[in-house]
Scaffold this motif. Sequence first.
Motif, mmCIF file in Angstrom:
data_model
loop_
_atom_site.group_PDB
_atom_site.id
_atom_site.type_symbol
_atom_site.label_atom_id
_atom_site.label_comp_id
_atom_site.label_asym_id
_atom_site.label_seq_id
_atom_site.Cartn_x
_atom_site.Cartn_y
_atom_site.Cartn_z
ATOM 1 N N GLN A 123 16.374 -15.908 -5.187
ATOM 2 C CA GLN A 123 15.966 -17.262 -4.792
ATOM 3 C C GLN A 123 17.087 -17.921 -3.987
ATOM 4 O O GLN A 123 16.846 -18.526 -2.940
ATOM 5 N N PHE A 124 18.307 -17.752 -4.471
ATOM 6 C CA PHE A 124 19.465 -18.343 -3.802
ATOM 7 C C PHE A 124 19.666 -17.751 -2.407
ATOM 8 O O PHE A 124 20.059 -18.433 -1.468
ATOM 9 N N THR A 152 24.586 -17.100 -10.913
ATOM 10 C CA THR A 152 25.440 -16.042 -11.443
ATOM 11 C C THR A 152 26.497 -15.662 -10.406
ATOM 12 O O THR A 152 26.361 -15.965 -9.222
ATOM 13 N N GLU A 153 27.530 -15.011 -10.909
ATOM 14 C CA GLU A 153 28.588 -14.556 -10.009
ATOM 15 C C GLU A 153 28.020 -13.661 -8.908
ATOM 16 O O GLU A 153 28.413 -13.770 -7.746
ATOM 17 N N SER A 154 27.083 -12.793 -9.268
ATOM 18 C CA SER A 154 26.575 -11.846 -8.274
ATOM 19 C C SER A 154 25.806 -12.568 -7.164
ATOM 20 O O SER A 154 25.844 -12.139 -6.005
ATOM 21 N N ALA A 155 25.123 -13.668 -7.510
ATOM 22 C CA ALA A 155 24.427 -14.444 -6.480
ATOM 23 C C ALA A 155 25.426 -15.023 -5.486
ATOM 24 O O ALA A 155 25.175 -15.047 -4.282
ATOM 25 N N LEU A 156 26.570 -15.468 -5.996
ATOM 26 C CA LEU A 156 27.593 -16.040 -5.111
ATOM 27 C C LEU A 156 28.248 -14.969 -4.255
ATOM 28 O O LEU A 156 28.538 -15.177 -3.082
ATOM 29 N N ARG A 162 28.190 -17.878 2.958
ATOM 30 C CA ARG A 162 26.944 -18.650 2.939
ATOM 31 C C ARG A 162 26.841 -19.438 1.639
ATOM 32 O O ARG A 162 26.508 -20.628 1.643
ATOM 33 N N ALA A 163 27.145 -18.767 0.528
ATOM 34 C CA ALA A 163 27.080 -19.430 -0.776
ATOM 35 C C ALA A 163 27.988 -20.653 -0.801
ATOM 36 O O ALA A 163 27.591 -21.728 -1.261
ATOM 37 N N ARG A 164 29.191 -20.488 -0.271
ATOM 38 C CA ARG A 164 30.143 -21.601 -0.274
ATOM 39 C C ARG A 164 29.597 -22.789 0.510
ATOM 40 O O ARG A 164 29.699 -23.932 0.087
ATOM 41 N N ARG A 165 29.001 -22.500 1.683
ATOM 42 C CA ARG A 165 28.439 -23.581 2.499
ATOM 43 C C ARG A 165 27.339 -24.335 1.751
ATOM 44 O O ARG A 165 27.285 -25.560 1.745
ATOM 45 N N ILE A 166 26.447 -23.572 1.115
ATOM 46 C CA ILE A 166 25.326 -24.199 0.410
ATOM 47 C C ILE A 166 25.824 -25.046 -0.761
ATOM 48 O O ILE A 166 25.406 -26.193 -0.956
ATOM 49 N N LEU A 167 26.744 -24.482 -1.532
ATOM 50 C CA LEU A 167 27.304 -25.230 -2.661
ATOM 51 C C LEU A 167 28.000 -26.492 -2.171
ATOM 52 O O LEU A 167 27.836 -27.572 -2.734
ATOM 53 N N GLN A 168 28.757 -26.336 -1.107
ATOM 54 C CA GLN A 168 29.497 -27.473 -0.554
ATOM 55 C C GLN A 168 28.557 -28.633 -0.204
ATOM 56 O O GLN A 168 28.817 -29.778 -0.550
ATOM 57 N N ARG A 169 27.466 -28.286 0.497
ATOM 58 C CA ARG A 169 26.530 -29.326 0.934
ATOM 59 C C ARG A 169 25.934 -30.075 -0.248
ATOM 60 O O ARG A 169 25.815 -31.296 -0.234
ATOM 61 N N LEU A 170 25.553 -29.319 -1.286
ATOM 62 C CA LEU A 170 24.942 -29.976 -2.439
ATOM 63 C C LEU A 170 25.991 -30.715 -3.266
ATOM 64 O O LEU A 170 25.734 -31.773 -3.825
ATOM 65 N N THR A 184 30.571 -11.507 -17.219
ATOM 66 C CA THR A 184 29.839 -10.253 -17.077
ATOM 67 C C THR A 184 29.852 -9.751 -15.633
ATOM 68 O O THR A 184 29.419 -8.646 -15.351
ATOM 69 N N GLY A 185 30.328 -10.571 -14.698
ATOM 70 C CA GLY A 185 30.321 -10.187 -13.287
ATOM 71 C C GLY A 185 31.704 -9.808 -12.802
ATOM 72 O O GLY A 185 32.563 -9.447 -13.599
ATOM 73 N N TYR A 186 31.896 -9.942 -11.497
ATOM 74 C CA TYR A 186 33.125 -9.398 -10.924
ATOM 75 C C TYR A 186 33.987 -10.407 -10.178
ATOM 76 O O TYR A 186 34.866 -10.015 -9.441
ATOM 77 N N SER A 187 33.688 -11.710 -10.295
ATOM 78 C CA SER A 187 34.440 -12.624 -9.438
ATOM 79 C C SER A 187 35.894 -12.726 -9.897
ATOM 80 O O SER A 187 36.195 -12.748 -11.079
ATOM 81 N N SER A 188 36.775 -12.780 -8.932
ATOM 82 C CA SER A 188 38.198 -12.895 -9.248
ATOM 83 C C SER A 188 38.569 -14.368 -9.261
ATOM 84 O O SER A 188 37.833 -15.221 -8.791
#
Length: 288
Positions: A123-124, A152-156, A162-170, A184-188
């Motif tokens: 969806q994201f 979730t981390e994987s969506a980001l 792109r994710a950063r831009r969308i989050l930023q706007r909202l 459970t994901g891989y973000s550092s």
Amino acid sequence: QAKMDGRGSYRYYSDEFTRAARERIDLSARLRRAIEADALEVHYQPQYNVEDGRLLGAEALLRWTDPELGPISPGRFIPLAEQTGLIVELGGWVLRRVIEQGHRWRAAGYPPIRLAVNVSALQFQRVPIDQQVGQLLEDFEFPADQLELEITESALMADPSRARRILQRLRERGVHFAIDDFGTGYSSMAQLKRFPVDTLKIDKSFVDGLAEDDAAGSADDRSIARSIVGLGHGLGLTVLAEGVETAEQLAVLRELGCDHYQGFYASRPVPTLEFEALLTSAPGTPSP
Ligand code: C2E
Ligand code: MG
Ligand code: MG
Ligand code: MG
């Protein structure tokens, strides 16, 4: 190896495959009808402050009962909706339903709480969620800072810029973000601090073993939970534990300095009317 299995087992495999595929097609047709007939429901699981037990908000969770098959869990139909693309409609339906409900609660004079909505990875990626959410906030005159989106981390990580831009706007409008199932994901850490998120949700799998005295994994779970609290606070984020089932787990979380929690210990996800009763009994509530 398939050749060596002989005709019988090949046919068997093929029938199994067909049956499973047919079942999925049948289920997604039912889901499509349920969306069209407005036959889905949203339940709300309250979220509390660890320190003083104050009710802070709720996570919205989809519920679907098929007239013939009975209740079907999100664990089953969300992945199916992602595979078929139905998630786009389904996700839009949930957002509208929750923001509309939030608007009603505000109009009825309930105390302000934050409503969290799950946004699936696909969806994201597929929907311009910033426009969709922005429009709904306007339509229902709902305060952006009373909405939290869980991703979730994987969506980001699928497309971080792109994710950063969308989050930023909202985020500029005031919408909050939580990272769901954190750990459970891989973000550092380096990636994490580049996203404008507000909350880390410690995955239930780490909460489960928190208070078991002599279970082999419990020391590990405590270290993981402690690390997530430390990481979150180090980045100025709120940390929420999900799936808290016992007083003992809650006590450990308090010791670790975890900020918020939700879980069966306090309440299961409940239908709208039941949640209104919780809201009414929360301190500071005017009788509606
Ligand atoms: P999630 O977002 O991590 O939601 C938390 C899940 O844990 C929910 O399961 C909730 O009922 C369950 N839970 C909460 N406290 C406890 C507890 O103390 N013990 C146990 N055993 N379980 C607890 P649910 O409602 O079955 O949803 C499962 C997953 O399906 C959700 O995980 C989320 O990923 C997805 N989902 C549910 N509703 C939606 C939705 O509206 N949109 C999207 N995209 N996904 C959804
Ligand atoms: Mg969630
Ligand atoms: Mg979760
Ligand atoms: Mg989960």
